[in-house]
Design an enzyme around this catalytic site. Structure first.
Site, PDB file in Angstrom:
ATOM      1  N   HIS A 172       0.855  -1.183   0.000  1.00 55.13           N
ATOM      2  CA  HIS A 172       0.000   0.000   0.000  1.00 55.13           C
ATOM      3  C   HIS A 172       0.892   1.235   0.000  1.00 55.13           C
ATOM      4  O   HIS A 172       1.722   1.417   0.893  1.00 55.13           O
ATOM      5  CB  HIS A 172      -0.925   0.018   1.213  1.00 55.13           C
ATOM      6  CG  HIS A 172      -1.844   1.204   1.234  1.00 55.13           C
ATOM      7  ND1 HIS A 172      -3.084   1.194   0.620  1.00 55.13           N
ATOM      8  CD2 HIS A 172      -1.691   2.441   1.768  1.00 55.13           C
ATOM      9  CE1 HIS A 172      -3.658   2.375   0.791  1.00 55.13           C
ATOM     10  NE2 HIS A 172      -2.840   3.149   1.483  1.00 55.13           N
ATOM     11  N   CYS A 173       0.730   2.085  -0.996  1.00 54.76           N
ATOM     12  CA  CYS A 173       1.529   3.294  -1.126  1.00 54.76           C
ATOM     13  C   CYS A 173       0.756   4.465  -0.525  1.00 54.76           C
ATOM     14  O   CYS A 173      -0.315   4.835  -1.021  1.00 54.76           O
ATOM     15  CB  CYS A 173       1.852   3.566  -2.598  1.00 54.76           C
ATOM     16  SG  CYS A 173       2.780   5.096  -2.882  1.00 54.76           S
ATOM     17  N   PHE A 174       1.282   5.052   0.533  1.00 52.62           N
ATOM     18  CA  PHE A 174       0.591   6.151   1.196  1.00 52.62           C
ATOM     19  C   PHE A 174       0.668   7.435   0.380  1.00 52.62           C
ATOM     20  O   PHE A 174      -0.212   8.291   0.489  1.00 52.62           O
ATOM     21  CB  PHE A 174       1.173   6.372   2.590  1.00 52.62           C
ATOM     22  CG  PHE A 174       0.814   5.292   3.569  1.00 52.62           C
ATOM     23  CD1 PHE A 174      -0.413   5.300   4.202  1.00 52.62           C
ATOM     24  CD2 PHE A 174       1.698   4.260   3.843  1.00 52.62           C
ATOM     25  CE1 PHE A 174      -0.758   4.307   5.105  1.00 52.62           C
ATOM     26  CE2 PHE A 174       1.364   3.255   4.737  1.00 52.62           C
ATOM     27  CZ  PHE A 174       0.131   3.280   5.371  1.00 52.62           C
ATOM     28  N   GLY A 185      -2.100   6.973  -1.892  1.00 55.50           N
ATOM     29  CA  GLY A 185      -3.350   6.616  -1.233  1.00 55.50           C
ATOM     30  C   GLY A 185      -4.008   5.411  -1.856  1.00 55.50           C
ATOM     31  O   GLY A 185      -5.246   5.285  -1.815  1.00 55.50           O
ATOM     32  N   ASN A 186      -3.222   4.514  -2.440  1.00 57.60           N
ATOM     33  CA  ASN A 186      -3.775   3.388  -3.180  1.00 57.60           C
ATOM     34  C   ASN A 186      -2.861   2.181  -3.025  1.00 57.60           C
ATOM     35  O   ASN A 186      -1.678   2.327  -2.731  1.00 57.60           O
ATOM     36  CB  ASN A 186      -3.902   3.741  -4.664  1.00 57.60           C
ATOM     37  CG  ASN A 186      -4.968   2.919  -5.351  1.00 57.60           C
ATOM     38  OD1 ASN A 186      -5.547   2.014  -4.763  1.00 57.60           O
ATOM     39  ND2 ASN A 186      -5.236   3.236  -6.612  1.00 57.60           N
TER      40      ASN A 186
END
Length: 275
Positions: A122-124, A127-128
């Site tokens: 999950h890439c902050f 946001g996805n």
């Protein structure tokens, strides 16, 4: 979980602010300062060449960033042709079924509230979740972000070198720039705009190195046919030639995606989706 959800909102806003500041500094400060060289012709002036390069890198970085966000993780009951997909997602939501029990290499993310096929992480900052649909765009986003930061770093160092009449021929000059600048700023010998550019130099260096390192690590996993989630969970993957692993992510027409931000083209995954 509340902290992670807050980070999921703050991190993309932070990235967009950094991108906006970088664009403003390049267009209104660095590039105009390059027009002062009268020895170059207008067509091949450093300002125009650097401006074209920066716009190319920025367009690819932001374009792939948008595509990563738009290519949402899979809805297991709709995106995949599986029976009882909705029930599987419901089981994941209430915690009665462990992630990855229905399909290999899938994972339910509570932040996205979706199941990702070939989940990586999950890439902050976007946001996805990163999976089979947006892995190629994520790699291109990291690559062009690192190149744009390097370009801004070089332009910023050239601007500071001319503004402060200093040379960066000695590598220690960059390392000692920040402490000397802080002392000069509080003594009134350094303008606030110059101090802000110096702070941005170190920020561009950090972001550029981080994105470059992450891109290299991600490419190594792709060559092995693995994802970060599989490595973390100790999952065994089927050994395949590295060319097939690359083609699965980048597709046959990989050069098109390298030059312009487009969705995955010619990949095995998208052909399966169309069928």
């Amino acid at each position: 979980m509340l902290v992670l959800r807050l980070l999921n909102v703050v991190a993309p806003a932070y990235f967009l602010c950094i991108s906006l500041v970088t664009f403003v500094l390049q267009i209104f400060l660095f590039i105009p300062s390059m027009f002062r060289d009268p020895s170059t012709t207008p067509l091949f002036s450093p300002a125009l060449l650097h401006g074209a390069l920066f716009l190319f890198l920025s367009a690819n970085a932001l374009g792939n960033y948008v595509l990563v966000i738009q290519s949402s993780p899979e809805d297991l009951g709709k995106g995949l042709n599986l029976s009882k997909g909705a029930e599987v997602v419901a089981d994941w939501l209430d915690g009665s079924r462990s992630p990855g029990s229905a399909l290999p290499s899938t994972h339910f993310c509570r932040l996205c509230a979706r199941v990702t096929q070939r989940h990586d992480h999950h890439c902050f900052f976007t946001g996805n979740c990163i999976g089979s649909r947006n892995m190629r765009n994520f790699i291109m986003f990291c690559l062009y972000t690192s190149l744009a930061c390097l370009d801004s770093l070089v332009a910023g160092m050239a601007y500071i070198s001319a503004a402060l009449s200093m040379s960066f021929a000695n590598p220690l000059a960059f390392l000692t720039l920040l402490p000397h600048s802080i002392s000069q700023f509080f003594s009134g010998a350094l303008l606030s705009s110059e101090m802000f550019v110096i702070l941005m130099l170190y920020l561009w260096l950090g972001i550029g190195l981080a994105c470059a390192g992450f891109c290299c690590h991600q490419m190594l996993l792709i060559l092995r046919g693995q994802t970060r989630y599989q490595v973390r969970k100790g999952m065994v993957v089927r050994a395949r030639p590295w060319r097939e692993n690359l083609q699965e992510v980048f597709g046959k027409r990989w050069l098109l995606g390298l030059l312009i931000p487009v969705l995955n083209v010619g990949s095995d995954y998208r052909r399966q989706k169309e069928k």
